[in-house]
Motif scaffolding. Structure first.
Motif, PDB file in Angstrom:
ATOM      1  N   UNK A   1     -12.404  -1.917  12.573  1.00  0.00           N
ATOM      2  CA  UNK A   1     -11.095  -1.687  13.206  1.00  0.00           C
ATOM      3  C   UNK A   1      -9.950  -1.561  12.206  1.00  0.00           C
ATOM      4  N   UNK A   2     -10.198  -1.915  10.955  1.00  0.00           N
ATOM      5  CA  UNK A   2      -9.161  -1.846   9.927  1.00  0.00           C
ATOM      6  C   UNK A   2      -9.428  -0.705   8.943  1.00  0.00           C
ATOM      7  N   UNK A   3     -10.202   0.277   9.358  1.00  0.00           N
ATOM      8  CA  UNK A   3     -10.647   1.322   8.441  1.00  0.00           C
ATOM      9  C   UNK A   3      -9.490   2.006   7.710  1.00  0.00           C
ATOM     10  N   UNK A   4      -8.458   2.405   8.399  1.00  0.00           N
ATOM     11  CA  UNK A   4      -7.361   3.143   7.750  1.00  0.00           C
ATOM     12  C   UNK A   4      -6.761   2.335   6.604  1.00  0.00           C
ATOM     13  N   UNK A   5      -6.497   1.071   6.839  1.00  0.00           N
ATOM     14  CA  UNK A   5      -5.913   0.226   5.799  1.00  0.00           C
ATOM     15  C   UNK A   5      -6.911   0.001   4.658  1.00  0.00           C
ATOM     16  N   UNK A   6      -8.169  -0.194   4.993  1.00  0.00           N
ATOM     17  CA  UNK A   6      -9.189  -0.443   3.971  1.00  0.00           C
ATOM     18  C   UNK A   6      -9.394   0.793   3.102  1.00  0.00           C
ATOM     19  N   UNK A   7      -9.350   1.955   3.711  1.00  0.00           N
ATOM     20  CA  UNK A   7      -9.492   3.207   2.941  1.00  0.00           C
ATOM     21  C   UNK A   7      -8.299   3.371   1.995  1.00  0.00           C
ATOM     22  N   UNK A   8      -7.108   3.093   2.472  1.00  0.00           N
ATOM     23  CA  UNK A   8      -5.918   3.174   1.607  1.00  0.00           C
ATOM     24  C   UNK A   8      -6.060   2.203   0.433  1.00  0.00           C
ATOM     25  N   UNK A   9      -6.501   0.993   0.723  1.00  0.00           N
ATOM     26  CA  UNK A   9      -6.695  -0.017  -0.308  1.00  0.00           C
ATOM     27  C   UNK A   9      -7.738   0.471  -1.337  1.00  0.00           C
ATOM     28  N   UNK A  10      -8.846   1.014  -0.847  1.00  0.00           N
ATOM     29  CA  UNK A  10      -9.904   1.493  -1.740  1.00  0.00           C
ATOM     30  C   UNK A  10      -9.379   2.592  -2.664  1.00  0.00           C
ATOM     31  N   UNK A  11      -8.537   3.468  -2.152  1.00  0.00           N
ATOM     32  CA  UNK A  11      -7.959   4.548  -2.952  1.00  0.00           C
ATOM     33  C   UNK A  11      -7.135   3.981  -4.105  1.00  0.00           C
TER      34      UNK A  11
ATOM     35  N   UNK B   1       0.825  -1.207   0.000  1.00  0.00           N
ATOM     36  CA  UNK B   1       0.000   0.000   0.000  1.00  0.00           C
ATOM     37  C   UNK B   1       0.859   1.256   0.000  1.00  0.00           C
ATOM     38  N   UNK B   2       1.908   1.256   0.822  1.00  0.00           N
ATOM     39  CA  UNK B   2       2.814   2.412   0.849  1.00  0.00           C
ATOM     40  C   UNK B   2       3.414   2.648  -0.536  1.00  0.00           C
ATOM     41  N   UNK B   3       3.930   1.601  -1.135  1.00  0.00           N
ATOM     42  CA  UNK B   3       4.583   1.736  -2.443  1.00  0.00           C
ATOM     43  C   UNK B   3       3.592   2.095  -3.539  1.00  0.00           C
TER      44      UNK B   3
END
Length: 181
Positions: free
Chosen positions: A94-104, A17-19
């Motif tokens: 509880x995983x919202x931040x990661x899921x939002x990044x993934x959705x983006x 996700x970072x990359x």
């Protein structure tokens, strides 16, 4: 690189996700993901068949979570589907931040967005099958699953794109209320 360090799957997902956000999806290699996660290429391929799997490798678990909720439910078709979406929301919250990044990332790449739609289609089939196994009418089960997933997608979009949204569960309920189901 530590060969047996625990948590490598999660580190690979975070690194990817970072990359993807730093370099773009196309410019990111599996080798770069592995390096960022401090694992070997071989470890990457032990967890994922390719870089898109980093984004979609959780599909089966989530699908099973919803199917289990439908199967365990003693409610009507609509009630069972609400219980499935509640289970999904509880898993996502509880995983919202990661899921939002993934959705983006997924929304920005047409091939990934198409795969996301296919994922929803497989959820639809699995949920309809679970309802049919409970003895529900095939047509009614399929129609209600499609409506429930449309309401989920509407709620998810808001949840993923607002800075401080209500919980996903609340938004799903709001979507049901908005269409008076």
């Amino acid at each position: 690189m530590s060969r047996w360090e625990p948590g490598s799957r999660a580190r690979l997902q975070d690194a990817a996700l970072d990359l993807f956000q730093e370099r773009g999806y196309s410019a990111t290699t599996t080798a770069a993901i592995a390096e960022r996660a401090s694992v070997t290429d071989r470890t990457f391929y032990r967890h994922f068949k390719d870089k898109s799997e980093v984004l979609f490798g959780d599909e089966g678990r989530i699908e099973q979570l919803m199917v289990d909720a439908v199967t365990a439910s003693e409610s009507s078709v609509a009630g069972a589907l609400r219980e499935a979406l509640h289970a999904l929301a509880q898993d996502f919250e509880p995983r919202r931040a990661k899921i939002v990044r993934r959705a983006t990332v997924v929304e920005a790449i047409p091939d990934l967005a198409e795969r996301e739609l296919w994922k929803l289609r497989t959820w639809s089939r699995a949920l309809a099958h679970a309802l049919i196994e409970r003895g529900e009418d095939t047509f009614a089960a399929g129609a209600q699953v499609e409506v429930a997933l449309a309401l989920f997608r509407t709620a998810f979009h808001r949840w993923a794109h607002e800075d401080a949204p209500p919980s996903l569960d609340e938004l799903i309920q709001d979507a049901y209320t908005a269409v008076k189901l």
